[in-house]
Enzyme design. Structure first.
Site, PDB file in Angstrom:
ATOM      1  CD  GLN A  11      51.664  34.278  21.310  1.00 19.34           C
ATOM      2  OE1 GLN A  11      50.713  34.043  22.050  1.00 19.34           O
ATOM      3  NE2 GLN A  11      52.642  35.106  21.635  1.00 19.34           N
TER       4      GLN A  11
ATOM      5  CE1 TYR B 222      51.681  29.842  29.966  1.00 16.63           C
ATOM      6  CE2 TYR B 222      52.296  31.884  28.851  1.00 16.63           C
ATOM      7  CZ  TYR B 222      51.473  31.193  29.721  1.00 16.63           C
ATOM      8  OH  TYR B 222      50.451  31.842  30.369  1.00 16.63           O
TER       9      TYR B 222
ATOM     10  NE  ARG C  26      48.896  45.844  30.136  1.00 15.13           N
ATOM     11  CZ  ARG C  26      49.799  46.203  31.024  1.00 15.13           C
ATOM     12  NH1 ARG C  26      49.500  46.230  32.307  1.00 15.13           N
ATOM     13  NH2 ARG C  26      51.023  46.520  30.639  1.00 15.13           N
TER      14      ARG C  26
ATOM     15  CB  CYS D 146      45.053  51.143  28.473  1.00  9.38           C
ATOM     16  SG  CYS D 146      45.785  49.871  29.511  1.00  9.38           S
TER      17      CYS D 146
ATOM     18  CB  CYS E 152      44.037  49.145  36.273  1.00 10.55           C
ATOM     19  SG  CYS E 152      42.701  48.438  35.277  1.00 10.55           S
TER      20      CYS E 152
HETATM   21  C1  LIG Z   1      44.468  39.673  29.086  1.00 14.00           C
HETATM   22  C2  LIG Z   1      45.850  39.434  28.538  1.00 14.00           C
HETATM   23  C3  LIG Z   1      46.118  38.285  27.813  1.00 14.00           C
HETATM   24  C4  LIG Z   1      47.395  38.066  27.280  1.00 14.00           C
HETATM   25  N1  LIG Z   1      47.617  36.961  26.500  1.00 14.00           N
HETATM   26  C5  LIG Z   1      48.828  36.777  25.917  1.00 14.00           C
HETATM   27  C6  LIG Z   1      49.044  35.715  25.001  1.00 14.00           C
HETATM   28  O1  LIG Z   1      48.146  34.933  24.684  1.00 14.00           O
HETATM   29  N2  LIG Z   1      50.286  35.592  24.472  1.00 14.00           N
HETATM   30  C7  LIG Z   1      51.306  36.449  24.770  1.00 14.00           C
HETATM   31  O2  LIG Z   1      52.405  36.301  24.244  1.00 14.00           O
HETATM   32  N3  LIG Z   1      51.125  37.486  25.602  1.00 14.00           N
HETATM   33  C8  LIG Z   1      49.909  37.681  26.170  1.00 14.00           C
HETATM   34  N4  LIG Z   1      49.699  38.775  26.958  1.00 14.00           N
HETATM   35  C9  LIG Z   1      50.799  39.748  27.153  1.00 14.00           C
HETATM   36  C10 LIG Z   1      50.702  40.877  26.117  1.00 14.00           C
HETATM   37  O3  LIG Z   1      50.864  40.395  24.807  1.00 14.00           O
HETATM   38  C11 LIG Z   1      51.779  41.954  26.364  1.00 14.00           C
HETATM   39  O4  LIG Z   1      53.063  41.357  26.225  1.00 14.00           O
HETATM   40  C12 LIG Z   1      51.676  42.631  27.727  1.00 14.00           C
HETATM   41  O5  LIG Z   1      50.328  42.822  28.106  1.00 14.00           O
HETATM   42  C13 LIG Z   1      52.371  44.001  27.717  1.00 14.00           C
HETATM   43  O6  LIG Z   1      51.828  44.837  26.731  1.00 14.00           O
HETATM   44  P1  LIG Z   1      50.793  46.052  27.078  1.00 14.00           P
HETATM   45  O7  LIG Z   1      51.504  46.936  28.063  1.00 14.00           O
HETATM   46  O8  LIG Z   1      50.543  46.734  25.759  1.00 14.00           O
HETATM   47  O9  LIG Z   1      49.579  45.441  27.650  1.00 14.00           O
HETATM   48  C14 LIG Z   1      48.433  39.012  27.506  1.00 14.00           C
HETATM   49  C15 LIG Z   1      48.149  40.162  28.236  1.00 14.00           C
HETATM   50  C16 LIG Z   1      46.877  40.392  28.751  1.00 14.00           C
HETATM   51  C17 LIG Z   1      46.607  41.653  29.503  1.00 14.00           C
END
Ligand SMILES: Cc1cc2nc3c(=O)[nH]c(=O)nc-3n(C[C@H](O)[C@H](O)[C@H](O)COP(=O)(O)O)c2cc1C
Length: 385
Positions: A106, A174, A328, A350, A353
């Site tokens: 990415q 971004y 997460r 998960c 949180c």
């Molecule tokens: C610690 C952390 C770092 C993340 N870093 C990125 C990233 O580098 N690029 C991105 O597009 N999204 C990033 N995200 C967002 C996740 O890709 C995702 O869109 C978001 O957490 C929702 O998905 P989930 O409910 O499965 O966590 C990050 C999320 C977390 C929690």
């Protein structure tokens, strides 16, 4: 006990011409594990090996820096120089050696949310960021063209490092999402104004990158569909932009939303892409249902609060998405896909949180809940002996 089969979740799927062994994607997750100068470290490779062993079909890396003036913060891996390639190649090789997992790089340019200590943040227009009170510098046309080139050269480097595909980060406030948003882009030249003009940078990146790597290398986009602020991008226009992306040729779209500023403007504790309540499962599903009809053959990757394998199976079966994506949950359980495959269908551990998100401010990203439980367990064990 009757064993429920997750026929759709564990059936192979395709992105472009690349076959993915199941429908589970690791959504890009910043890890803060690179070495100085953006070089891949052994501990970063170890994390990817663990994810690959855990059964994920496609791993999308944490955002990689492609412009020395707009990197994402400390301990981020880069790919804006040939010197970054050796480590990246090693990481990809490790993932491929361990399983038939596919891996996408990415790419991010931090744009208006840049925090580089030496360089002022840049954006399509000089609109103040209300969460930091900083005004980014407006990009000149030649500077935009240079940034497009940076995305393209990074794509070529990823291709040469044997990544299976790349994903452009076009979300979360971004640079690329700054361009498509009417809130952050008030330009009147070819890169601003109509929806089409605001999306031009994404079209340019795709077309030039495609020329560079040929027709068989998938180019994906994580696409902002809603800024989650009053005067920002709204879903209705997000769908129009997604249609432009499909017509341009992007090989998969992962819709997402929210910007850094949505915290202060909406008084949210965190941007909308991070939800607190476990009730907020599959929180981009309604948007995905509205997007799907315009997607033609372009796969939709559903991210955001996906926690339950049975509802993921239903979403895939009902064709609201082609892949589901997790961030997460895989920080807590890198082997979650294998757990589900083995028949343990309890939802991800998960708790949404966001403790992992907070760890990113100080060092390596990890799940605080898991660490606490582990500590407790060790203490109990010690007391027993
Ligand atoms: C610690 C952390 C770092 C993340 N870093 C990125 C990233 O580098 N690029 C991105 O597009 N999204 C990033 N995200 C967002 C996740 O890709 C995702 O869109 C978001 O957490 C929702 O998905 P989930 O409910 O499965 O966590 C990050 C999320 C977390 C929690």
């Amino acid at each position: 006990m009757i064993k429920i089969e997750l026929k759709h979740l564990f059936s192979p799927g395709k992105i472009g011409n690349v076959q993915i062994k199941n429908r589970i994607v690791r959504s890009a997750t910043y890890e803060r594990r690179a070495m100085k100068y953006g070089i891949v470290s052994d501990k970063l490779i170890e994390l990817y090996r663990e994810l690959a062993e855990g059964g994920t079909g496609l791993i999308i890396t944490g955002a990689i820096g492609i412009d020395p003036k707009a990197t994402g913060g400390p301990d981020q891996p880069y790919l804006f120089d040939d010197s970054h390639m050796e480590g990246q190649r090693k990481l990809v090789k490790e993932v491929h050696n361990y399983s038939d997992t596919k891996i996408a790089a990415q790419f991010v340019h931090t744009g208006r949310q840049g925090t580089h200590p030496k360089y002022t943040s840049v954006a399509p227009s000089p609109i103040e960021d209300k969460s930091t009170n900083k005004i980014p510098k407006e990009l000149a046309t030649e500077e935009i063209e240079k940034i497009v080139q940076n995305f393209v050269v990074a794509t070529r480097r990823a291709y040469e490092c044997e990544y299976d595909m790349v994903q452009m980060h076009g979300a979360h406030g971004y640079l690329l999402s700054n361009f498509i948003s009417p809130y952050t882009n008030i330009r009147t030249d070819e890169y601003g104004g109509s929806t089409e003009k605001r999306a031009k940078i994404l079209v340019d990146i795709y077309n030039h990158a495609r020329d560079e790597v040929g027709k068989d290398f998938p180019i994906l986009i994580k696409l902002q569909i809603d800024d989650d602020i009053p005067s920002g991008l709204k879903l209705e226009e997000g769908i129009k932009i997604a249609k432009i992306m499909v017509d341009t040729g992007y090989n998969a779209i992962e819709p997402s939303g929210g910007i850094g500023e949505s915290i202060s403007l909406n008084k949210n504790p965190l941007p909308s892409r991070f939800v607190k309540s476990p009730d907020d499962e599959n929180y981009f599903l309604d948007s995905a249902k509205k997007l799907k009809p315009i997607m033609k053959d372009c796969p939709l990757i559903l991210v955001g609060g996906v926690r339950n394998p049975l509802s993921a199976e239903k979403i895939l079966q009902e064709k609201h998405a082609d892949f589901i994506s997790l961030s997460r949950p895989l920080i807590y359980e890198p082997d979650l896909p294998n757990r589900w495959k083995s028949g343990d269908l309890s939802p991800a551990k998960c708790l949404s949180c966001n403790s992992c998100f907070m760890t990113m401010m100080t060092g390596e990203v990890y799940c605080v809940v898991k660490k606490k439980l582990e500590k407790k367990r060790l203490k109990k064990e010690k007391q027993k002996n």
